[in-house]
Scaffold this motif. Sequence first.
Motif, PDB file in Angstrom:
ATOM      1  N   HIS A 153      40.066  56.783  75.465  1.00  0.00           N
ATOM      2  CA  HIS A 153      39.942  56.497  76.826  1.00  0.00           C
ATOM      3  C   HIS A 153      41.367  56.925  77.725  1.00  0.00           C
ATOM      4  O   HIS A 153      42.011  56.108  78.709  1.00  0.00           O
ATOM      5  N   CYS A 335      43.023  50.269  82.018  1.00  0.00           N
ATOM      6  CA  CYS A 335      43.542  51.438  81.413  1.00  0.00           C
ATOM      7  C   CYS A 335      45.075  51.546  81.973  1.00  0.00           C
ATOM      8  O   CYS A 335      45.232  51.071  82.951  1.00  0.00           O
ATOM      9  N   THR A 341      38.029  51.299  82.809  1.00  0.00           N
ATOM     10  CA  THR A 341      36.879  52.094  81.957  1.00  0.00           C
ATOM     11  C   THR A 341      35.629  51.425  82.232  1.00  0.00           C
ATOM     12  O   THR A 341      35.169  50.330  82.455  1.00  0.00           O
ATOM     13  N   TYR A 433      46.693  49.316  77.927  1.00  0.00           N
ATOM     14  CA  TYR A 433      45.078  48.693  77.828  1.00  0.00           C
ATOM     15  C   TYR A 433      44.982  47.315  77.483  1.00  0.00           C
ATOM     16  O   TYR A 433      46.107  46.691  76.650  1.00  0.00           O
TER      17      TYR A 433
END
Length: 722
Positions: A153, A335, A341, A433
Motif C-alpha cells: 500500500h 498510511c 487504506t 503505517y
Amino acid sequence: MNPDSYWTTVQCGRLSFLQDGAQYFPAFVEAVRQARHSVYIAGWDVDSRVALIGRDTDQPLRLGTFLDEVAMSHPGLNIYLLVWNFSLLFAAEREPAPIISLGWKRHERVHYHADGDHPFGASHHQKFVVVDDKLAFLGGMDLAVRRWDRPQHNPEDPERVDPQGEPFNPYHDVHSVLDGGAGKALGGYFRTRWLRATGVELEQVPDEVRESAYDPWPRSVTPLCRDVNVHLARTEPRHKELPEVREVESMILETIRRAKRHLYIENQYLSSHIVKKALAERLQEKECPEILIVMPEKSGSWLARNSMDALRAKILQDLREADVDSKLLIRYPACPKGLRTYIHAKLMIADDELVTMGSANLANRSMGMDTELNLAIDAVEAHNKDDVRQCIAEFRASLLREYLGMSVEAVQAFWSENPSFTALVENLGDNGYSLEPVVIDEDELRSMELLNGEERLVDPEQPVDLGRLFEIFLAEQRTSDTKKFKGLILKAIALALLIVGGVVLWKFTGLGQDFSPDTLAQWGAQLSGKIWALPVIVAVYSAAGVVIAPVTVLVVATGLVFPPYLAAIYSLAGCLANAAITYGIGQALGRNFVRKFAGRSINELSRRLARSGILTMAVVRNLPLAPYSVVNMVAGASHIGFWDYMVGTCLGMLPGVIALTVFSGSIVRAFMNPTWWRILIPLAVIGAFILFVRYLRNRYSNGDSGEESARAHGARREEQGR
C-alpha cells in the motif's frame, strides 16, 4: 461447524489466500490461460478495461483483450460472464454499456449476461471464477477498475491508477484460490445460476477434462494449506419459487460465538442488526474475547457516507456501550502522507482456528437480500489440526503486516510474546503505517436520526416486494363512503385495463420491437438536427411510461444516437416528462385506491416524505425497488409534493443519465471519429454537473433540510407535550 452454517463441504488439495489485486489478477491470468473447456466468471462488477498484468508498461493486458486472446487461442473454450445488471445508482462508477464492451465486441465464444433475475432492490454480489471445474477463485474482489493494489500500500505507487491514468487511494481486498472439490461444486453452482438467469443449460465439463492430469493452479501462488476441508455457504433471497438461503449469516454468527480469546474482523460495512446483537452479547460476557475490527475510516462514495456510515455510527455507539471490559478495538488503516487504506475485504478469524471469508459484507442485505458466497476453514474438525492452525495464524499475521508496515515474521514474533490485539496496535507500526481508532462522527449519528426508521430502504434484510413498497410510501386513509368505494372500484378496473392493455401492446403488437435500441437508433438518425426532435423524444418517453416500458433502454438508445450533450438533455427531459405523467396517473388513482389495492399503509413515513421529499426522492430514485413508472405512480398517490418529487427525480436520475448518455455516446463517437470537441464536451458537462450538485447539496443540507429538521423536531416535542 454446524451443518446449518454451510451448503456443502469440499475436499481441497491446495488453498491459498490472495491479498490485493497484485496477487489475484496475475493468478487469474495464469489459470485462465490453461483452461481447455470452460471459464465461468460471476461478479458484482466486471470491467473490460481493468489492467490485469503489465501495469508498468504502455500496453497493459486488459480483461477484454485477454478474454478474446484466450478464446481465439483455445478453439474448444467457452467463457461465460454472469454480471449484475446494476442500478442507475452505480452507473457513474461502472464501465459504460458493458453489453457492448463485454458482449457484442468480444469473441463469439465469450458469452456475457447482465443478471437482473433478482427481487426488487436485490443484487448479484457473489464474486467467483471457475476453470474447467478443476480450480476456483472466491472472495471479495471483482475484476473491476480501482481495485488493484499491492500489500505494501505504497501511497505513491505509480501503477495504482485507473484506465484514465488517475491515481486512487490504497485499497485492500482478499480473495482465495482452491482446487479439488471446490472447482466441481462451484462449477455446478455457476451452471445453475446461469440457467436461472438465462434459461439456457450449459454443457457439463467432460470427465476427460475434469479428471485429466493437467493442472491449472497458478505457478505464482504458493499453497498456504494442503489437504483441507472447506465449507461453502450462500445467501440467496426468496425469489419466485426459490426459498430463502441464509447460510452465510449462520456461518458468521457461528464464527462470532466460537471465539474464545481473539476475534479478528475485516469488513467494508457494519450495519447488520443481527451481527451487532451477536457482538454485543459477546462483549457483555465475563469471558469475552478480545475483538479487533478493521474497517474503512469512511465509505468511498457520498451516498454511502450519508447512508451506510450513518447505520455504522449507531452500531459502533451501541457496541462501545456494551463493551464493559474494554475488549473492543475498532480501527482503520492509516498510511504515510495522510492517506488511508480502503478496506473492501470481508473476513473473520476466531482464535486462529476458524476463518470465514468471501463476498458478504456485515450488512443486512448480505444476510438475506443479495446473493453472496463465503467459505470457511475449521481447524478443530481437521485431521491435520496443527497444520491448519498454522495456516490461519500466518494468514492473520500477513493481514496485519499490511497495516503496520512490517514483515510477517516481525508481527508473528511480537504476537508470540504478546498475544493481544491491544498491545499489537498500540506498540507496532512503522514508516507511517498504523491502525488508528475509528471516531464516531456526530453528523453521522444525526443522519441516522433523520433516517427515522427508513434504514430498511438503505440496507434491507429481505426483498422489498411491491406491496411493501406501497406500504412505505402511502399514508393510511380511512373512509366508508359508499360513493368513494364505487369510485375506487372504477379506478381499479381502469388501472387493470391500463396495465393489461400496456402489456398486450408491448408483447403482441410489435411495440416492444419498436422501442428496441436498433429501431430507436434508426428513428434518432432521422430526428438528429431537427428542431422538433426534443418534443418527439419527450413523447416517446411519455408513451413508454404509460405502458411501463423500461426507461433504461430508452436512455441507452438516446446516448448511442445523439451527440453526448443532446443525448443527456433529451434523456433527462424524457425521464422527467415520463415521471410527471405517471405521477399524475398515481395522483388520479388516489391514496385510498392504492391503499385498498396494496394493503395496509403507513402514515408516518408518508408525512416524512412530504417534509423532506427532495433528498429522499433522489435516494429512492436510485434504489432498484420497482420499475421506474411504478415508483412514479406510487409517489403520485402519496403525500410527496409535486415539485419536491420532480426536483428529487431530477437529482436522482441525473448521474445515471449522464453516465449512460455522455460516456457511452461520446466514447463510441470518439472511437469512430476522435476530435477535441468530442473529448472536451463530456468533461465540461461532468464538471458543470459536479458544481451544480455541490451547490444543491449545500443548499438543501444546510438550508431547507435544516429548516425541515427543525420543524420536525418541534413537531415531535409538541406531540410529546400532548
